[in-house]
Scaffold this motif. Structure first.
Motif, PDB file in Angstrom:
ATOM      1  N   TRP A  49      -9.095  -8.956   7.405  1.00  0.00           N
ATOM      2  CA  TRP A  49      -8.332  -7.935   7.929  1.00  0.00           C
ATOM      3  C   TRP A  49      -8.605  -7.518   9.252  1.00  0.00           C
ATOM      4  O   TRP A  49      -7.768  -7.129  10.116  1.00  0.00           O
ATOM      5  N   LEU A  50      -9.882  -7.521   9.678  1.00  0.00           N
ATOM      6  CA  LEU A  50     -10.125  -7.697  11.352  1.00  0.00           C
ATOM      7  C   LEU A  50      -9.200  -8.470  12.116  1.00  0.00           C
ATOM      8  O   LEU A  50      -9.047  -8.350  13.293  1.00  0.00           O
ATOM      9  N   HIS A  51      -9.226  -9.840  11.536  1.00  0.00           N
ATOM     10  CA  HIS A  51      -8.342 -10.744  12.295  1.00  0.00           C
ATOM     11  C   HIS A  51      -6.916 -10.592  12.115  1.00  0.00           C
ATOM     12  O   HIS A  51      -6.305 -10.829  13.108  1.00  0.00           O
ATOM     13  N   GLY A  87      -1.128  -3.846   5.983  1.00  0.00           N
ATOM     14  CA  GLY A  87      -1.173  -2.537   4.916  1.00  0.00           C
ATOM     15  C   GLY A  87      -1.877  -1.288   5.498  1.00  0.00           C
ATOM     16  O   GLY A  87      -2.695  -0.938   4.489  1.00  0.00           O
ATOM     17  N   TYR A  88      -1.849  -0.885   6.631  1.00  0.00           N
ATOM     18  CA  TYR A  88      -2.331   0.262   7.086  1.00  0.00           C
ATOM     19  C   TYR A  88      -1.542   1.168   7.673  1.00  0.00           C
ATOM     20  O   TYR A  88      -0.189   0.794   7.997  1.00  0.00           O
ATOM     21  N   ASP A  89      -2.209   2.215   8.058  1.00  0.00           N
ATOM     22  CA  ASP A  89      -1.425   3.373   9.028  1.00  0.00           C
ATOM     23  C   ASP A  89      -2.464   3.806   9.562  1.00  0.00           C
ATOM     24  O   ASP A  89      -3.765   3.959   9.417  1.00  0.00           O
ATOM     25  N   ASN A 148      -1.268  -0.136   1.608  1.00  0.00           N
ATOM     26  CA  ASN A 148      -1.107  -0.850   0.901  1.00  0.00           C
ATOM     27  C   ASN A 148      -2.277  -1.751   0.544  1.00  0.00           C
ATOM     28  O   ASN A 148      -2.614  -2.480   1.279  1.00  0.00           O
ATOM     29  N   TRP A 149      -2.776  -1.514  -0.619  1.00  0.00           N
ATOM     30  CA  TRP A 149      -3.994  -2.314  -0.962  1.00  0.00           C
ATOM     31  C   TRP A 149      -4.022  -3.705  -1.079  1.00  0.00           C
ATOM     32  O   TRP A 149      -4.636  -4.513  -0.331  1.00  0.00           O
ATOM     33  N   TRP A 150      -3.105  -4.195  -1.622  1.00  0.00           N
ATOM     34  CA  TRP A 150      -2.816  -5.828  -1.828  1.00  0.00           C
ATOM     35  C   TRP A 150      -2.510  -6.372  -0.262  1.00  0.00           C
ATOM     36  O   TRP A 150      -3.087  -7.376  -0.228  1.00  0.00           O
ATOM     37  N   HIS A 151      -1.799  -5.799   0.574  1.00  0.00           N
ATOM     38  CA  HIS A 151      -1.432  -6.282   1.792  1.00  0.00           C
ATOM     39  C   HIS A 151      -2.981  -6.103   2.678  1.00  0.00           C
ATOM     40  O   HIS A 151      -2.993  -7.099   3.703  1.00  0.00           O
TER      41      HIS A 151
END
Length: 465
Positions: A151-153, A157-159, A169-172
């Protein structure tokens, strides 16, 4: 934070993370090796497999313990040196790591006791199930951890609210764009880390002509795993390179070592990059191999780092050389794998002394490649800690040079002390060997096998006929 303190904090985190990553990598691979050995024991009933299991489960226990301790230290650094990062990414990473603890760590901790202490207390099938659950726990744990790191890369799925990232969005978020290619790459790296440790120790026994049956079985399985996985790992690595050249083009530009776009490019083995002036003062390479490896065409053009503006560029020297360590180690692993195939079919796998010595000296090859790959990945993400969203300079805590030097020195002393103790204990265990300290045999109706080996005091039999 001033520039020196920030760089020291980066090196401190690189040191502690590189140290820590060795142990989970070995644990993941060795856990599944133990599942295989236990399964063979259940199927065949041969005591030799039980002997192998007892020895390597002792190594696994020590490795697992050190991995847990070093992982705890890692979390303190987020608040100590990287408070800006902890504030911004805490809602995302805290949620993902929390799920890792709830779903994986508790699973491992719950069944580890049965795995290490359960002989003579539960039947063989239950014990196998406990071993499998521990191995499954390492797999689940690695899924969450690689999801968080990926996710750091490639954040998804965030705001963002009030300067903080929140999962929408947990999946994303967990299964972000780079996860699906980075995850299998890391899993296979873990298999190599464990397999080379097993092969190296087994090669030492074969060279010393000790515990021959034990060593042959372990050496055969370890080299077999290496042989099967290395072509697949190189294919996955090539695909990962292609994906990251899209997601993080500056990383792949830096690791190739060119500043200008270069057709018919050599594969550079040595460069002396002058980042300030955007040039190499010295470079040495193999003609055309850069284009062949990177573009799969002898006349292909390799992208240069000047495509990325200077304030967005990672450090070329660090990215370039750690990638070379990983890649060249992979080439060595491929050579060992192919040689093992030839020797296996000619009946000389256990007797070729030069090959056994090579496997002994390359015991840390899997770990070295894993660490080098991790540094390449993380250094190539700079100057961002969350790629494209949060710069490393904005993520650092406000600390003085002296404070960072003190904590860095403390980590180095503690970690090197732990490494020394780990190597000392494993060396003693290996020198002692897979001895059968106690053995009592019975058939299913009137005999049972009892073996004790490994960690003193962990497995003691009080079973009486």
């Amino acid at each position: 934070m001033n520039n020196l303190a920030e760089h020291l904090s980066r090196y401190q985190f690189a040191f502690t993370a590189s140290y820590h990553i060795m142990f989970p990598a070995i644990s993941i691979g060795m856990a599944w090796f133990l599942v295989l050995i236990h399964g063979l024991y259940l199927k065949t009933g041969k005591s030799g497999y039980f002997r192998i299991y007892k020895f390597w489960s002792s190594v696994f226990a020590v490795n697992f313990a050190v991995g847990v301790v070093t992982g705890i230290f890692m979390s303190f650094q987020f608040g100590l040196n990287w408070s800006g990062f902890a504030y911004a990414a805490g809602p995302v990473l805290g949620s993902i790591i929390g799920m890792e603890v709830m779903t994986a760590f508790f699973l491992e901790a719950g069944f580890l006791g049965i795995m290490l202490l359960g002989w003579n207390r539960v039947n063989k099938k239950v014990h196998f199930a406990a071993t499998f659950m521990v191995a499954l726990g390492t797999l689940i744990s690695s899924t969450w951890i690689m999801g968080a790191n990926s996710w750091l890369h490639t954040p998804a799925g965030y705001d963002i609210r009030n300067g903080q990232f929140y999962i929408t969005n947990w999946w994303h978020a967990v299964f972000n764009p780079s996860f699906f290619i980075r995850y299998p790459h890391m899993l296979m790296a873990s298999m190599f880390s464990a397999s080379f440790l097993i092969a190296g120790i087994s090669a030492w026994y074969l060279l010393k002509n000790r515990h021959a049956d034990f060593a042959r079985t372990c050496f055969s399985i370890a080299t077999g795993v290496i042989t099967i996985l290395i072509p697949l790992q190189m294919w996955v690595g090539d695909n990962l390179y292609g994906k990251m050249s899209v997601y993080q083009p500056a990383k792949t530009q830096a690791l190739e070592g060119f500043w200008e776009d270069t057709p018919n490019a050599p594969y550079l083995l040595f460069v002396n990059p002058d980042q300030q002036n955007q040039r190499n003062t010295v470079q040495i390479g193999v003609p055309y191999m850069g284009s062949i490896l990177t573009t799969h065409s002898i006349h292909g053009t390799v992208a240069g780092l000047k495509r990325t503006r200077p304030d967005e560029q990672p450090n070329m020297a660090i990215t370039f050389y750690f990638f070379r360590v990983m890649f060249l180690t992979a080439i060595l692993i491929f050579f060992i794998a192919m040689t093992s195939v030839v020797l296996r079919f000619t009946g000389k796998l256990y007797t070729k002394k030069w090959f056994l010595r090579l496997c002994l000296w390359t015991t840390p090859a899997g770990v070295i490649a894993t660490i080098a790959g991790w540094v390449t990945s993380e250094a190539g993400r700079q100057p961002y800690v969350i790629f494209g969203k949060l710069r490393t300079s904005a993520a650092a805590s406000v600390l003085s040079n002296g404070e960072v030097v003190f904590s860095f020195t403390l980590f180095v002393v503690i970690y090197l002390g732990m490494l020394g103790a780990f190597i000392y204990y494993i060396s003693r265990l290996v020198k002692k060997g897979p001895e059968l300290l106690h053995e009592t045999l019975k058939t299913d109706s009137m005999k049972k096998e009892l073996f004790t080996a490994g960690l003193p005091g962990i497995v003691k039999s009080s079973y009486k006929n």
